[in-house]
Design a protein around this motif. Sequence first.
Motif: not given
Lengths: 800, 176
Positions: A280-281, A288-292, A640-643
């Motif tokens: 991230i940046d 998990e953090a990157a996905l969120a 990413l789609l929370e599936r």
Amino acid sequence: MPKLTIDNLEVTVPEGTNVLEAARILDIVIPHFCYHEALGAVGSCRLCAMMFLEGPVKGVQMSCMIKAQDGMVVSSTDPTAVELREHVIEWAMTNHPHDCPVCDEGGECQLQEMTVAGGHGNRRYRGKKATFTNQDLGPFVQQEMNRCITCYRCVRTYRDYCGGTDYGVLGSRNRIFYGRFQEGKLESPFSGNIIDACPTGVLTSKPFRYKTRLWDLQEAPSICPHCSLGCAIVPGGRYREVQRVRAGINRETNGFFICDRGRFGYDHVNHPERPREPRIDGQQATLEAALAAARERLAALVEAHGPDSVAFLGSSRASLEANALLRDWASAYGSTQLVYEAHQGRDYAARTLAAQVGGHARSLGDLRQSDLILLFGADPLAEGPMLALAIRQAVRDGAKVVTIDPRPVVLPCAARHLPLMPGRLPVLLAALGQGDLSAFDAEERALFAPLLDQIKAARRPVLVGGADLLGGKGVAALCSAASALSTTERAVGVMALLGGPNSYGGALLAGDGPGFDTLLDAIQERTVRALVCLESDPFCEAMDPARAQAALGHLEMLVCIDATPSLAAQRADIFLPVRANVEMAGSYINNEGRLQEFLPVIAPGLPIKETGAGNHPPREFFQTTPGSAPVADWWLLAKLLERAADLAALRRTMAKYDERFSMLSVLAAETSGLRLPVKVVLPPVADRELPHADGSDNQVLLATTGPLGSHWLAHLSSPLAATEPRPYVCLHPESAAALGLAPGDRARLTTRFGHCHVEVRLSAQMVNGLVLAPQLWDTALEGLAPGSMHDCRLEKETKA
Amino acid sequence: MDIGIIDEIIDKHGGESGALIQILLDIQGAVNWLPKEALARVSEKLSVPMSRIQHITTFYKTFSLTPKGRHEIHVCLGTACHVRGAQDILATVEEVTGVKPGETDPDLNFSVETVSCLGCCALGPVMVVDGEYHGNVKPAETAKVLSQLKLTETAEALEKLKQSETAEVLNLCACQ
């Protein structure tokens, strides 16, 4: 359909099947060296002896040389035949060294198997063995001539099947030597096939040498990611790295062989700079953090600027499942900005083909049976090498081949070449379709008119096109010409070489969505503020990289999901690592609309390196495998789609994109795949396809696909990257003379991407008036997207 | 070697790839061996891959890829010659010329080859010197062999008569 009895079992086989094949149908394995389904029977190894008891032939015969006939009664266990086979194996073994423990073939050695099966366990020969000095055959093939049993299979593969001319058999009797007339790299782009063809350890893979005992190798059926043909491959991995690739068998596509790009282009998976951790940046983060972060930031942008402020770029490298989920993700935000290929020409070519090819689609298997092949702007050795090999097999059966191309197209077989400017290719296709060549002058008419007669006379003609030069417009002309020239008796086939292994799949998902140029406009105008790149690099793949780089600079956010150290991955605000195709299961649709599945070979992780400095076994231990963060691309998108990330469940829902995707539920790996049924729809029309060049500078440059090592994945693979050429341009002798250039001269090439020092090559085959330059990574020619045209200046360099 | 000779030979056969073996034979006859430049020229003019040419030239014993001596000596080691002492003949040839079978001396005087049968077993042991057959090479026949070669005139030759007949023939050749 002759019916015969082998070992008291009756079998009915198609006409022309030999007895060896008939026995194989009954699962009776007859030992053999020289017989190969693709190479045919020559009856020289004398190992497949069987006893013919009843029928038209009697006595001990070579079963590969006898066609199955009615009433034959054959025994594979007859003592006379068995004894003969024992002796033959003993002769074959007289000169063979007992170095199996250090031989790289050990574990998949046909000779070893046949020796054990033949019962030869005691060497009676006490004389001197024939010994040889090995040749250096280049970076791919390792020769160990002492092990040779002179079965001739390498020469039949290399010369007869692959059309190579620089490898052959020398000498006679005990001096027989298989090699080149002098040391040097094997010239054929299919040279690696002799590694598969050799039944023992004479020819082995040089990059794989001494790496792994074959029984320790993890293997699984996969699909080659290097071009759009979708050849079957079997990669092998150990110590968390892919160590080799051998050809898989798919009679509909590659047959039994693959090209050197597919065989030695596996190293991108092990690339030391491959990004393996989410970021991230620029800061390493947990998945998990990157996905969120990706979800939150994109949602915030959509909230603030509307659904179309987020754009999505799919890929011809990513699996069909991931590309489909990308569409779901775009629609979840309500965004219509979804593109599946950054190269606009290839994008529209693929979409036009998928929409219009209908029943004209032809597989490589069909190509091998064809009797007339016309190539329009297609350079098989660069864009899809196995097509060149399929064409060669057709030519060996008497087919005629004509290439119509601005570039000098080299094929491993006889072909007629007609040079034509790229812009004229669609015009010619339309003219051929209408049977009216009035758009061409008398000289050109004389060249092209015979093509019409040839197509009319041919029984199984195929028109082949290349996406790079034809673009959407050209492929549309290709498809229309094929339907116009088809008659009720016989259809004219179509095959187009597309951008990547899943270009066709991406095209089906893209439908009539926008092109990448439109997307760049939207980014420039700030309507699009964020871009999600799934395994694609818009900075380098776009037809106009300069414009792409300028536009992409305006982005507020760039999300990159990739398995390679691409420019997009380096510049991404949020980077999410995914697995390469050998590390996951998924499916691709190849350029003829064939749906094929690949399976995971290895799990991702940093390759284990033995340094020899006393640090093996590793002294540091972790809870997790280092470098194992990458996940399958469809898994990541599902998250990413929370599936739930379940491949089988995902495939069951995929019919909603295209009802033909319901075939995914019956798809199996290691089969010949499933051809999608015909569905013809209207293709999207591109607003503009090729960057404009008006020759205002001095010359017009046409960017081409370079040879083997110059593709992105190949460039990241060390064995292939070593064969990458230095920057060069190719000119017609007349244009070269006008510029005062001779072959081998150094010249300075100026394009709007900058200066580059190039070597001058000449070809009388190419069209006069163009400068051809290949796209080569990490050089000033990097920005030349294949098929694009640019103004350029070429000046001779004086020795200063 | 003059490349013009090679071109002449190629042109004589119409530059046809089908005449490859005949062309190679003619070159072998003209320059006594097949130099690399000559083969490269043949490959280029006939559009035949070099590997194919090497395939042929290494298969047939007639072709030599190394320079041959001015005098070629073939000693038969076939069964009939063997039982009549061909090994002794070969040993003498080696001793006198200093050349082993399959080799040529640095001065390009002699090339020695062994053959497996010359088709005249009744005359064994047989030796061929510059295309001339010498049968039953043993003391009784020495005078005959030498007179055939018409080399008896030199005093040197007479001196050598005292030695083994095989050595003599060879030495006389060297003097020629």
